[in-house]
Scaffold this active site. Sequence first.
Site, PDB file in Angstrom:
ATOM      1  N   ASN A   6       1.287   3.429   1.735  1.00 48.27           N
ATOM      2  CA  ASN A   6       0.427   2.352   1.245  1.00 48.27           C
ATOM      3  C   ASN A   6      -0.767   2.230   2.197  1.00 48.27           C
ATOM      4  O   ASN A   6      -0.590   2.071   3.408  1.00 48.27           O
ATOM      5  CB  ASN A   6       1.242   1.047   1.218  1.00 48.27           C
ATOM      6  N   HIS A   9      -3.865  -1.525   4.287  1.00 46.50           N
ATOM      7  CA  HIS A   9      -4.307  -1.996   5.611  1.00 46.50           C
ATOM      8  C   HIS A   9      -5.649  -1.398   6.032  1.00 46.50           C
ATOM      9  O   HIS A   9      -6.409  -2.011   6.764  1.00 46.50           O
ATOM     10  CB  HIS A   9      -3.276  -1.631   6.685  1.00 46.50           C
ATOM     11  N   HIS A  42      -2.450  -1.739  -3.614  1.00 46.35           N
ATOM     12  CA  HIS A  42      -2.239  -2.977  -4.364  1.00 46.35           C
ATOM     13  C   HIS A  42      -3.618  -3.558  -4.690  1.00 46.35           C
ATOM     14  O   HIS A  42      -4.326  -4.008  -3.790  1.00 46.35           O
ATOM     15  CB  HIS A  42      -1.421  -3.957  -3.510  1.00 46.35           C
ATOM     16  N   ARG A  44      -5.285  -6.393  -5.712  1.00 49.42           N
ATOM     17  CA  ARG A  44      -4.990  -7.827  -5.879  1.00 49.42           C
ATOM     18  C   ARG A  44      -6.049  -8.510  -6.714  1.00 49.42           C
ATOM     19  O   ARG A  44      -7.212  -8.093  -6.722  1.00 49.42           O
ATOM     20  CB  ARG A  44      -4.921  -8.497  -4.505  1.00 49.42           C
ATOM     21  N   ARG A  48      -8.638  -8.779  -1.851  1.00 50.48           N
ATOM     22  CA  ARG A  48      -8.769  -8.993  -0.397  1.00 50.48           C
ATOM     23  C   ARG A  48      -8.803  -7.688   0.397  1.00 50.48           C
ATOM     24  O   ARG A  48      -9.286  -7.662   1.509  1.00 50.48           O
ATOM     25  CB  ARG A  48      -7.660  -9.902   0.127  1.00 50.48           C
ATOM     26  N   HIS A  49      -8.239  -6.619  -0.158  1.00 51.89           N
ATOM     27  CA  HIS A  49      -8.366  -5.332   0.557  1.00 51.89           C
ATOM     28  C   HIS A  49      -8.869  -4.233  -0.392  1.00 51.89           C
ATOM     29  O   HIS A  49     -10.033  -3.898  -0.378  1.00 51.89           O
ATOM     30  CB  HIS A  49      -7.088  -4.948   1.318  1.00 51.89           C
ATOM     31  N   GLU A  69       0.129  -0.891  -7.338  1.00 53.26           N
ATOM     32  CA  GLU A  69       0.860  -2.172  -7.340  1.00 53.26           C
ATOM     33  C   GLU A  69      -0.039  -3.217  -7.978  1.00 53.26           C
ATOM     34  O   GLU A  69      -1.234  -3.300  -7.665  1.00 53.26           O
ATOM     35  CB  GLU A  69       1.188  -2.599  -5.911  1.00 53.26           C
ATOM     36  N   THR A  99       1.359 -11.128   2.675  1.00 53.70           N
ATOM     37  CA  THR A  99       1.699  -9.881   2.000  1.00 53.70           C
ATOM     38  C   THR A  99       2.706 -10.248   0.927  1.00 53.70           C
ATOM     39  O   THR A  99       3.126 -11.404   0.850  1.00 53.70           O
ATOM     40  CB  THR A  99       2.280  -8.855   2.992  1.00 53.70           C
ATOM     41  N   THR A 100       3.082  -9.304   0.089  1.00 58.88           N
ATOM     42  CA  THR A 100       4.057  -9.614  -0.960  1.00 58.88           C
ATOM     43  C   THR A 100       5.342 -10.112  -0.301  1.00 58.88           C
ATOM     44  O   THR A 100       5.874  -9.461   0.590  1.00 58.88           O
ATOM     45  CB  THR A 100       4.333  -8.350  -1.802  1.00 58.88           C
ATOM     46  N   GLU A 150      11.660  -0.968  -7.929  1.00 57.47           N
ATOM     47  CA  GLU A 150      11.465  -0.780  -6.495  1.00 57.47           C
ATOM     48  C   GLU A 150      12.235  -1.909  -5.824  1.00 57.47           C
ATOM     49  O   GLU A 150      11.930  -3.094  -6.031  1.00 57.47           O
ATOM     50  CB  GLU A 150       9.982  -0.842  -6.096  1.00 57.47           C
ATOM     51  N   HIS A 190       9.159  -2.250   1.688  1.00 58.83           N
ATOM     52  CA  HIS A 190       8.779  -3.459   2.400  1.00 58.83           C
ATOM     53  C   HIS A 190       9.518  -3.551   3.735  1.00 58.83           C
ATOM     54  O   HIS A 190      10.724  -3.702   3.774  1.00 58.83           O
ATOM     55  CB  HIS A 190       9.000  -4.758   1.608  1.00 58.83           C
ATOM     56  N   GLY A 212       3.857   1.118   4.352  1.00 60.66           N
ATOM     57  CA  GLY A 212       2.488   0.907   4.792  1.00 60.66           C
ATOM     58  C   GLY A 212       2.412   0.561   6.268  1.00 60.66           C
ATOM     59  O   GLY A 212       2.049   1.400   7.111  1.00 60.66           O
TER      60      GLY A 212
HETATM   61  N1  PXP Z   1       6.243  -2.087  -1.629  1.00 65.09           N
HETATM   62  C1  PXP Z   1       5.599  -3.183  -2.091  1.00 65.09           C
HETATM   63  C2  PXP Z   1       5.812  -3.589  -3.503  1.00 65.09           C
HETATM   64  C3  PXP Z   1       4.736  -3.911  -1.254  1.00 65.09           C
HETATM   65  O1  PXP Z   1       4.099  -4.982  -1.730  1.00 65.09           O
HETATM   66  C4  PXP Z   1       4.536  -3.475   0.077  1.00 65.09           C
HETATM   67  C5  PXP Z   1       3.604  -4.223   0.972  1.00 65.09           C
HETATM   68  O2  PXP Z   1       2.310  -4.077   0.573  1.00 65.09           O
HETATM   69  C6  PXP Z   1       5.214  -2.322   0.493  1.00 65.09           C
HETATM   70  C7  PXP Z   1       6.075  -1.657  -0.356  1.00 65.09           C
HETATM   71  C8  PXP Z   1       5.021  -1.755   1.866  1.00 65.09           C
HETATM   72  O3  PXP Z   1       5.463  -2.664   2.812  1.00 65.09           O
HETATM   73  P1  PXP Z   1       5.162  -2.398   4.341  1.00 65.09           P
HETATM   74  O4  PXP Z   1       3.686  -2.509   4.532  1.00 65.09           O
HETATM   75  O5  PXP Z   1       5.925  -3.481   5.035  1.00 65.09           O
HETATM   76  O6  PXP Z   1       5.668  -1.020   4.653  1.00 65.09           O
END
Ligand code: PXP
Length: 238
Positions: A6, A9, A42, A44, A48-49, A69, A99-100, A150, A190, A212
């Site tokens: 991801n 960032h 993602h 959004r 924001r990013h 996403e 974040t989510t 997921e 996540h 990510g």
């Molecule tokens: N999966 C989903 C659905 C997410 O929203 C995120 C965070 O953006 C991630 C995976 C990746 O999470 P992390 O950045 O903590 O690895």
Amino acid sequence: MRFCINVDHIATLRNARGEVQPDPVTFALMAEQFGVDGIVVHLREDRRHINERDVRLLRELITTKLDLEMAAVDEIIDIACDIRPELATIVPERRQELTTEGGINVIDNIKQIKNAIDRLHEAEITVSLFIEPDINQIDAAAEINADFIEIHTGNYANAVGEEELFDELERVRVAAKHAKKLGLGVNAGHGLNYINMKDFVAISEIDEVSIGHAVIARAVFVGLDQAIKEMRELTKQQ
Ligand code: PXP
């Protein structure tokens, strides 16, 4: 298991100065060269990013696969149907969150999510739902024809102590097995990192992880090539 990165960032860092660097598209292309299986962003509602330009360029340039996403709202569904990522992952979205913060409640939002899945399917897009490792949520996802789930791994990532870690890992394992039995593909993500992946990789039912923060944080110190290589190694099932 497959490992997708991801790159949100990188867009956050770019936007901090309102300039063009660091560019998340260039970063994603480099990540592909270093061996990831796919790129996750993602888009959004508040942008924001990642922005629409990023998603369109990624669609054009990447050669692995794009996992978009998104919230189950018309504006983003329209963009997804136009861009046609290989995978659309429906996530909950709250403007105040950093974040989510957890999986989407499929049962409580079944009509809205079913409508989103139907529309995305019409555009021949594979659909995944980001949900908690909960049997009832998984059953609901299968009922409305999701292709993948997921599993939200935040509770596993935040678990403290051996017992809690074991319990949370077990929840994910049971959920993944159940989803597979129903014919769903199983992704997870996540909070996965270089430490907690060591036990996580043993869950053979997980097809793909989406990571990510940990990889990008490590890349700051050791470089992207090395950060990806190390995670790639950890995601190899024994
Ligand atoms: N999966 C989903 C659905 C997410 O929203 C995120 C965070 O953006 C991630 C995976 C990746 O999470 P992390 O950045 O903590 O690895």
